[in-house]
Design a protein around this motif. Structure first.
Motif, PDB file in Angstrom:
ATOM      1  N   TYR A  63      36.189  50.159  42.032  1.00 35.48           N
ATOM      2  CA  TYR A  63      37.802  49.847  41.875  1.00 35.48           C
ATOM      3  C   TYR A  63      38.400  51.072  41.759  1.00 35.48           C
ATOM      4  O   TYR A  63      39.760  51.048  41.654  1.00 35.48           O
ATOM      5  N   VAL A 114      36.704  34.852  31.883  1.00 34.46           N
ATOM      6  CA  VAL A 114      36.720  35.274  33.370  1.00 34.46           C
ATOM      7  C   VAL A 114      36.280  36.785  33.436  1.00 34.46           C
ATOM      8  O   VAL A 114      36.861  37.422  32.751  1.00 34.46           O
ATOM      9  N   ASN A 115      35.130  36.847  34.134  1.00 33.29           N
ATOM     10  CA  ASN A 115      34.603  38.392  34.133  1.00 33.29           C
ATOM     11  C   ASN A 115      35.024  38.895  35.519  1.00 33.29           C
ATOM     12  O   ASN A 115      35.197  40.314  35.448  1.00 33.29           O
ATOM     13  N   ASN A 116      34.939  38.122  36.523  1.00 31.30           N
ATOM     14  CA  ASN A 116      35.214  38.736  37.792  1.00 31.30           C
ATOM     15  C   ASN A 116      36.608  39.120  37.847  1.00 31.30           C
ATOM     16  O   ASN A 116      37.623  38.414  37.629  1.00 31.30           O
ATOM     17  N   ILE A 117      36.925  40.268  38.423  1.00 28.46           N
ATOM     18  CA  ILE A 117      38.317  40.995  38.592  1.00 28.46           C
ATOM     19  C   ILE A 117      39.099  39.832  39.392  1.00 28.46           C
ATOM     20  O   ILE A 117      40.264  39.558  39.185  1.00 28.46           O
ATOM     21  N   TRP A 118      38.632  39.531  40.459  1.00 24.94           N
ATOM     22  CA  TRP A 118      39.519  38.827  41.251  1.00 24.94           C
ATOM     23  C   TRP A 118      40.026  37.436  41.015  1.00 24.94           C
ATOM     24  O   TRP A 118      41.003  36.990  41.260  1.00 24.94           O
ATOM     25  N   LEU A 119      38.990  36.864  40.182  1.00 19.75           N
ATOM     26  CA  LEU A 119      39.190  35.549  39.694  1.00 19.75           C
ATOM     27  C   LEU A 119      40.072  35.730  38.371  1.00 19.75           C
ATOM     28  O   LEU A 119      41.064  35.097  38.282  1.00 19.75           O
ATOM     29  N   HIS A 154      39.708  45.787  32.765  1.00 17.16           N
ATOM     30  CA  HIS A 154      38.546  45.175  32.792  1.00 17.16           C
ATOM     31  C   HIS A 154      37.503  45.933  33.469  1.00 17.16           C
ATOM     32  O   HIS A 154      36.262  45.681  33.620  1.00 17.16           O
ATOM     33  N   ASP A 155      37.851  46.718  34.582  1.00 13.19           N
ATOM     34  CA  ASP A 155      36.895  47.374  35.204  1.00 13.19           C
ATOM     35  C   ASP A 155      37.404  48.827  36.015  1.00 13.19           C
ATOM     36  O   ASP A 155      38.009  48.591  36.992  1.00 13.19           O
TER      37      ASP A 155
END
Length: 302
Positions: free
Chosen positions: A38, A269-274, A32-33
């Protein structure tokens, strides 16, 4: 002695839990990123996390005596059955050839495939060479030969190249169990190695050409530094972490389904940590449900 054994197994469960978290986080970042923010995290995780998993597997795989056929059956049930079940489902969903499960294991749960054949080779050697010291010498030499042989293979068909690379870390785990697990190390040794690992990863990717012989040699050193850094750190500091221990006892099931959980979660969900947190929780929930459901333990190698 019983207390020492209990402590040792607890810290290794914690270590396995930490390792599976790295696997899920690494895939979240990879999928995703992979932006600059990252990049280093991704390179750091991938510099040692699967060798660490293989080394832990080698630790638990070591036995003073081996009953080859009995161990073969157990390993096939625990590793190959979930590999072919989940791989088969993936193949059917994507309408691909079932032969890919054999010719290209790297596209599926490749670690289970590699671990099965590595343990097959090691256990076969241990069964044939009755003397433990001689058997360790043979598998140690075999690890060197396979490492060199794998470097010259042009491709990774049947995951042979991957098996040759990972074999040494399984053997390292066995050697750690046999010769180092009961030794006392300074409690700061592990954290110092972690700091060294961070510096080495940064230097390798910033200053050394990635395809050079020097880079490959440093990559091997980094993998071992990472493995021993966290083995020793967890032995010194992580003897009571229920969350990590719980995950550590469910690593195969989490590994089997985390990618699909991550892919499904990625739609909302777009946020990596979430995404990482949600994927871990959903994966463990799946394992929990399977364990409560009769006759489905084979899905997670239990």
């Amino acid at each position: 002695m019983v207390e020492d054994m209990k402590q040792r197994l607890v810290y290794l469960d914690n270590l396995k839990g930490f390792a599976i978290l790295l696997v899920v986080l690494g895939h979240c970042v990879q999928t995703h990123d992979l932006s600059n923010s990252y990049q280093f995290l991704f390179k750091f995780i991938y510099s040692f996390h699967m060798p660490l998993f293989m080394m832990v597997s080698g630790y638990f795989g070591y036995k003073a005596s081996v009953v080859f056929l009995k161990d073969l059956k157990k390993k096939a049930s625990r590793l190959l059955v979930p590999y072919f079940v989940w791989g088969g489902i993936n193949i059917l969903l994507h309408k691909s050839s079932l032969l890919l499960l054999v010719t290209n294991p790297d596209g599926f749960l490749w670690f289970l495939w590699d671990l099965f054949f590595i343990s097959l080779i090691v256990n076969g050697t241990m069964a044939l060479v009755k003397d433990n010291n001689k058997a360790f010498t043979v598998v140690g030499l075999l690890a060197v030969v396979m490492l060199l042989f794998g470097k010259f293979l042009p491709n990774n068909d049947y995951n042979i190249k991957s098996i040759c690379w990972m074999f040494q870390f399984y053997v390292a785990g066995m050697l750690y169990n046999r010769f180092l697990s009961n030794r006392s190390f300074n409690k700061w040794f592990g954290p110092v190695l972690v700091a060294l690992l961070i510096i080495m990863v940064w230097l390798r990717y910033k200053y050394i050409p990635q395809e050079s012989l020097l880079s490959n040699g440093i990559m091997l050193i980094i993998a071992y530094v990472g493995c021993f850094a966290f083995f020793l750190s967890f032995k010194a500091y992580a003897d009571s972490h229920p969350f990590l221990s719980t995950l550590g006892q469910a690593t195969l099931g989490i590994y089997a389904v985390h990618y699909d959980c991550m892919r499904i979660s990625g739609y909302v969900v777009n946020n990596i940590w979430l995404l990482f947190v949600v994927s871990v929780l959903l994966s463990y929930l799946f394992v929990y449900v399977i364990r409560k459901t009769k006759y489905l333990g084979f899905l997670i190698g239990e």
